[in-house]
Design a protein around this motif. Structure first.
Motif, PDB file in Angstrom:
ATOM      1  N   GLU A 132       0.829  -1.185   0.000  1.00 39.77           N
ATOM      2  CA  GLU A 132       0.000   0.000   0.000  1.00 39.77           C
ATOM      3  C   GLU A 132       0.871   1.245   0.000  1.00 39.77           C
ATOM      4  O   GLU A 132       0.379   2.348   0.122  1.00 39.77           O
ATOM      5  N   ASP A 138      -2.442   8.120   4.912  1.00 39.48           N
ATOM      6  CA  ASP A 138      -3.640   7.351   4.612  1.00 39.48           C
ATOM      7  C   ASP A 138      -4.432   7.948   3.455  1.00 39.48           C
ATOM      8  O   ASP A 138      -5.093   7.225   2.703  1.00 39.48           O
ATOM      9  N   PRO A 167      -9.086   5.544   2.924  1.00 39.71           N
ATOM     10  CA  PRO A 167      -7.721   5.207   3.350  1.00 39.71           C
ATOM     11  C   PRO A 167      -7.013   4.322   2.334  1.00 39.71           C
ATOM     12  O   PRO A 167      -7.633   3.690   1.477  1.00 39.71           O
ATOM     13  N   ASP A 212      -5.638   1.472   2.560  1.00 38.57           N
ATOM     14  CA  ASP A 212      -5.879   0.030   2.545  1.00 38.57           C
ATOM     15  C   ASP A 212      -7.281  -0.325   2.050  1.00 38.57           C
ATOM     16  O   ASP A 212      -7.694  -1.475   2.114  1.00 38.57           O
ATOM     17  N   GLU A 269       4.843  -2.050   2.104  1.00 39.31           N
ATOM     18  CA  GLU A 269       3.926  -1.668   3.180  1.00 39.31           C
ATOM     19  C   GLU A 269       4.646  -0.787   4.177  1.00 39.31           C
ATOM     20  O   GLU A 269       5.832  -0.968   4.463  1.00 39.31           O
ATOM     21  N   LYS A 272       0.234  -5.211   7.882  1.00 41.02           N
ATOM     22  CA  LYS A 272      -1.152  -4.914   7.535  1.00 41.02           C
ATOM     23  C   LYS A 272      -2.076  -5.537   8.579  1.00 41.02           C
ATOM     24  O   LYS A 272      -1.961  -6.711   8.903  1.00 41.02           O
ATOM     25  N   ASP A 277      -7.368   3.580  17.343  1.00 43.23           N
ATOM     26  CA  ASP A 277      -6.456   3.515  16.215  1.00 43.23           C
ATOM     27  C   ASP A 277      -7.249   3.353  14.916  1.00 43.23           C
ATOM     28  O   ASP A 277      -8.091   2.450  14.789  1.00 43.23           O
ATOM     29  N   LYS A 278      -6.959   4.230  13.954  1.00 38.51           N
ATOM     30  CA  LYS A 278      -7.739   4.216  12.717  1.00 38.51           C
ATOM     31  C   LYS A 278      -7.535   2.938  11.931  1.00 38.51           C
ATOM     32  O   LYS A 278      -8.478   2.418  11.315  1.00 38.51           O
ATOM     33  N   ALA A 279      -6.282   2.428  11.937  1.00 42.91           N
ATOM     34  CA  ALA A 279      -6.035   1.193  11.188  1.00 42.91           C
ATOM     35  C   ALA A 279      -6.847   0.039  11.767  1.00 42.91           C
ATOM     36  O   ALA A 279      -7.415  -0.770  11.027  1.00 42.91           O
ATOM     37  N   GLU A 280      -6.916  -0.038  13.089  1.00 47.22           N
ATOM     38  CA  GLU A 280      -7.712  -1.090  13.719  1.00 47.22           C
ATOM     39  C   GLU A 280      -9.190  -0.883  13.438  1.00 47.22           C
ATOM     40  O   GLU A 280      -9.934  -1.858  13.230  1.00 47.22           O
ATOM     41  N   ARG A 289     -10.447   0.485  10.773  1.00 45.51           N
ATOM     42  CA  ARG A 289     -10.720   0.082   9.385  1.00 45.51           C
ATOM     43  C   ARG A 289     -10.716  -1.439   9.257  1.00 45.51           C
ATOM     44  O   ARG A 289     -11.552  -2.023   8.543  1.00 45.51           O
TER      45      ARG A 289
END
Length: 632
Positions: free
Chosen positions: A28, A75, A123, A125, A243, A247, A328-331, A333
Motif C-alpha cells: 500500500e 492514509d 484510506p 488500505d 507496506e 497490515k 487507532d484508525k487502522a484497527e 478500518r
C-alpha cells in the motif's frame, strides 16, 4: 516512428518487470500504473495580421500511453509522477496566411511529465479509492522526422510560398487537474481510471516569422502567448507493493466448545474456559456466563463453578462478543472490513450424587482365649464422590490396630483373678470408624468372646491324676487342633517341670466304631485298631521333637487301648468355635457319641499305684510311634 514505439514499449515492460518481483509482499506504499488513453485539445485561434481572418491551430485528438508512480505518504495523501511516454497529436493550421489553400498539417508527438499531489477520499488500505489531483509539469511537442523533412523541402515546402521551415521541439510548462478512481482486485493488482484537464502555453514548434517583413503583406508565425487547453482520459492496470508496517487484519475467533470437565462432586470447583482470540491489540472479548439461565456475574474467559449439594445436570452458557476499545484508525478500518460476530456456547456439567459411606465389620475368630489374636476387617461402601476412605479401630478391652484389615490382641483383657474354679468369659466390642474425603462418616462393630481360666498355684501331685480327655472325630485317629492345644499348653508344661511324672494314655472307641459296625460298611477304618491308633498319634505328637510336636521322652509314656470300655470318668474338652479345625475335624458337644471317641490322659507320679482304667498298661511301642513322625 517505429523507434519511438519500440522505446516506449521497452520502457513500459522494464517498469513492470521491476515491480513484479516484489509484489508477493502485497503493498500500500507504492503504486505503479501503466495506462493508455487519449488527449483531446481545444482549437486555438489567433490573428496574425490586422483585419485578417483568424488563424486556427488545432492539435488533433490522439492516443497516449504512459506510466505513473504514486507514493502514499499518508492514509489519504500521495505524491505522484506521471510520464506520458508516447502521444500522437498531429498539428493542423487553418486560415494560415501565405500557405497553399490556407491549410497546413504535419505529424506531431506529445510527451509529458507531471508531478502531482493526490488527495484520496478513502484510506490507502481500502479496495475502492476515489481521488482528486493537481500538479505541474511539462509538455514536449515534437514534430516527426517526416514532418521536418516536408517542411524543409525546397521544391514543395510544407508551408508553400512561406518557404522552407526548420521545425523543432517545443517545450512548454503545463498544469493539470482532475480526479479518478482506483479499484483493487487483489492485494497487489488493480485498475485505475483518470480524467484530467490540461492547460499550458501553446507550442511554437520553432516556427519563425515567415513571409514578408512588411506587416501589410502575408506572413505566418505562432505567437508565444497562445494557450493550449484540453482533456485527457486514461485507464490502466496498477501494481501495489511495499507496506509501511504490518497490515492489520481483524479476526475474532471463538472456540467451538467450552473447555473443562463435564462432571464434578458437590462442593468441588471446576474451571470452565472459552478463550476467544482477537488479532487486534485494542480489542478484547466480553463475556456473559449464566448457570441454568441465571447471570453468573462473570465477564472473563475463565468461569469457576462450585457445585451445589443438589445433584443433577447444570447448563453452563456463555455469550461472547468483541469489544473494541481502540481509537487507532487502522484497527477501526480492519474491524469495519471484517466485523466480529457474537457467539454463544453451551455446556452441560453434571453434579454427581454424594451419599454417606456404610460399613460392615467382621472378625476372623469370635471365640478367643485370652492372649490369642484374630484378624478383623471392615468393608466400607461409599458413593462416587466419597474419595479415599480412612479407618480407625477401637476395642472395649484389649488392643486393635490396622486399616481396612487389622488385628485384635486379647492379651489386655482383664479377668477376676480370685475366680479359679471356673472359666470366665467376656464380650468385647470392636468398633471401626470410616471417614471419606467429603467428611462423611460411618461406623460398625463386631463382638468377640474372650475366655480365661485363672490358673491355680501348682501343687505337688502324689497320686495319679486324670486330665481332660482328647476327643476325636468319628472314625478318625487324627489329633485335631483342639487336642493339640490341650497337649501343648497344659500337659507339656507339667511334664517339663516335673521330671518324675509319667504319662499314661488310654484309648477308647464308641460302639458305632466297633468291628461289627465297620463290617456293616459304616466306617472304612479298621475299628479294631482305632483305639490303638489314637493312642499312638497322641504319643507321637508329644515325643516327635520337630515342627509343632513336643519332645517328651518315650520312656515316660505308657499306653493302653481298651476298645468300647468306658470305665473311667468322662472329662471331655470341646473347643467349639474357639479353635479353627480342618474340614470334618470339628467336634460339637451336642454329639452324644463324641465323649466316647477319646484318649484318657493320666499324670502318674513314679512309684504310685496305677489307675484302675488301665487293663494292660505297657511301654510305648517306640518303632511304631517313630514311624508316624510329627502327625499333621
Amino acid at each position: 516512428m517505429r523507434k519511438l514505439w519500440a522505446h516506449s514499449l521497452l520502457l513500459l515492460l522494464f517498469s513492470i518487470a521491476g515491480v513484479v518481483p516484489i509484489l508477493a509482499d502485497g503493498g500500500e506504499l507504492v503504486e505503479v500504473n501503466a495506462f493508455g488513453g487519449g488527449s483531446f485539445f481545444r482549437r486555438e485561434e489567433f490573428k496574425l495580421m490586422p483585419g485578417a481572418q483568424a488563424t486556427r491551430l488545432k492539435l488533433i485528438s490522439g492516443g497516449l500511453v504512459g506510466l505513473r508512480v504514486t507514493e502514499n505518504i499518508g492514509d489519504y495523501w500521495s505524491l505522484e509522477q506521471t510520464w506520458g511516454i508516447y502521444g500522437a497529436n498531429n498539428v493542423r493550421f487553418s486560415n494560415a496566411p501565405g500557405v497553399r489553400n490556407g491549410t497546413a498539417s504535419f505529424s506531431n508527438r506529445l510527451r509529458q511529465f507531471q508531478f502531482n499531489v493526490v488527495r484520496h477520499l478513502t484510506p490507502r488500505d481500502s479496495w475502492i479509492r476515489p481521488f482528486f489531483t493537481a500538479g505541474l509539469g511539462a509538455n514536449w511537442h515534437s514534430p516527426t522526422q517526416e514532418a521536418k523533412l516536408a517542411a524543409l523541402d525546397p521544391v514543395n515546402p510544407l508551408f508553400g510560398a512561406m518557404g522552407p521551415v526548420r521545425l523543432g521541439l517545443s517545450t512548454r510548462p503545463a498544469f493539470n487537474y482532475g480526479g479518478g478512481i482506483k479499484a483493487k482486485i487483489s492485494p497487489n493488482f488493480g485498475f485505475r481510471f483518470d480524467i484530467r484537464g490540461l492547460a499550458s502555453p501553446g507550442p511554437t514548434f520553432g516556427i519563425p516569422r515567415l513571409g514578408s517583413q512588411d506587416p501589410r503583406r502575408p506572413y505566418l508565425f505562432l505567437p508565444k502567448n497562445t494557450a493550449l487547453n484540453g482533456t485527457q482520459i486514461t485507464g490502466g492496470i496498477s501494481f501495489y507493493f511495499g507496506e509501511t508496517g504490518p497490515k492489520l487484519t481483524h479476526e475474532f475467533t471463538v472456540p467451538p466448545s467450552i473447555e473443562g470437565v463435564t462432571a464434578i462432586c458437590p462442593g468441588e470447583t471446576a474451571t470452565l474456559r472459552l478463550p476467544a482470540r482477537d488479532t487486534l491489540a485494542g480489542h478484547k472479548a466480553r463475556y456473559r456466563w449464566t448457570v441454568n439461565g441465571q447471570d453468573a456475574n462473570n465477564n472473563n474467559s475463565d468461569f469457576r463453578f462450585t457445585a451445589p449439594q443438589k445433584s443433577g445436570d447444570y447448563t453452563i452458557a456463555v455469550h461472547v462478543e468483541d469489544e473494541a476499545q481502540s481509537a487507532d484508525k487502522a484497527e477501526m478500518r480492519a474491524t469495519k472490513r471484517n466485523p466480529a460476530q457474537p457467539a454463544d456456547r453451551t455446556a452441560t456439567l453434571h453434579v454427581k450424587e454424594y451419599k454417606n459411606p456404610t460399613a460392615t465389620c467382621e472378625a476372623g475368630q469370635k471365640d478367643l482365649r485370652r492372649g490369642e489374636t484374630t484378624s478383623v476387617s471392615v468393608t466400607a461402601k461409599g458413593s462416587e464422590c466419597s474419595g479415599q476412605m480412612s479407618y480407625r479401630w477401637s476395642a472395649s478391652e484389649g488392643s486393635v490396630s490396622g486399616g481396612a484389615t487389622g488385628q485384635y490382641d486379647s492379651t489386655g483383657v482383664a479377668f477376676d483373678q480370685s475366680i479359679t474354679d471356673r472359666e470366665q468369659r467376656k464380650n468385647i466390642t470392636l468398633t471401626a470408624t470410616v471417614n471419606d474425603e467429603k467428611g462423611g462418616t460411618a461406623s460398625c462393630a463386631v463382638n468377640v468372646t474372650v475366655r480365661h481360666k485363672v490358673p491355680v498355684a501348682e501343687r505337688r501331685i502324689d497320686k495319679p491324676t486324670q486330665l481332660d480327655d482328647i476327643i476325636f472325630s468319628a472314625g478318625s485317629a487324627r489329633v485335631n487342633n483342639c487336642g493339640k492345644r490341650i497337649l501343648a499348653d497344659e500337659l507339656y508344661p507339667l511334664m517339663t517341670r516335673n521330671r518324675d511324672y509319667n504319662i499314661w494314655l488310654i484309648g477308647h472307641i464308641d460302639a458305632k466304631e466297633s468291628p461289627k459296625a465297620a463290617r456293616r460298611g459304616r466306617r472304612t477304618a479298621k475299628a479294631s485298631q482305632l483305639d490303638r491308633e489314637r493312642v499312638l498319634n497322641t504319643a507321637a505328637f508329644l515325643s516327635a521333637g520337630k515342627e509343632t510336636c513336643k519332645d517328651i521322652e518315650l520312656s515316660r509314656i505308657k499306653v493302653d487301648w481298651v476298645g468300647t470300655d468306658q470305665t473311667s470318668e468322662f472329662k471331655p474338652r470341646f473347643c467349639e468355635t474357639s479353635t479353627r479345625e480342618k474340614k470334618g475335624q470339628a467336634i460339637r458337644s451336642r454329639d452324644p457319641h463324641a465323649k466316647n471317641q477319646r484318649v484318657e490322659i493320666w499324670l502318674v507320679p513314679q512309684g504310685t499305684t496305677p489307675p484302675t482304667a488301665a487293663k494292660a498298661i505297657k511301654d510305648a511301642p517306640v518303632s511304631d510311634i517313630r514311624a508316624k513322625g510329627c502327625p499333621k
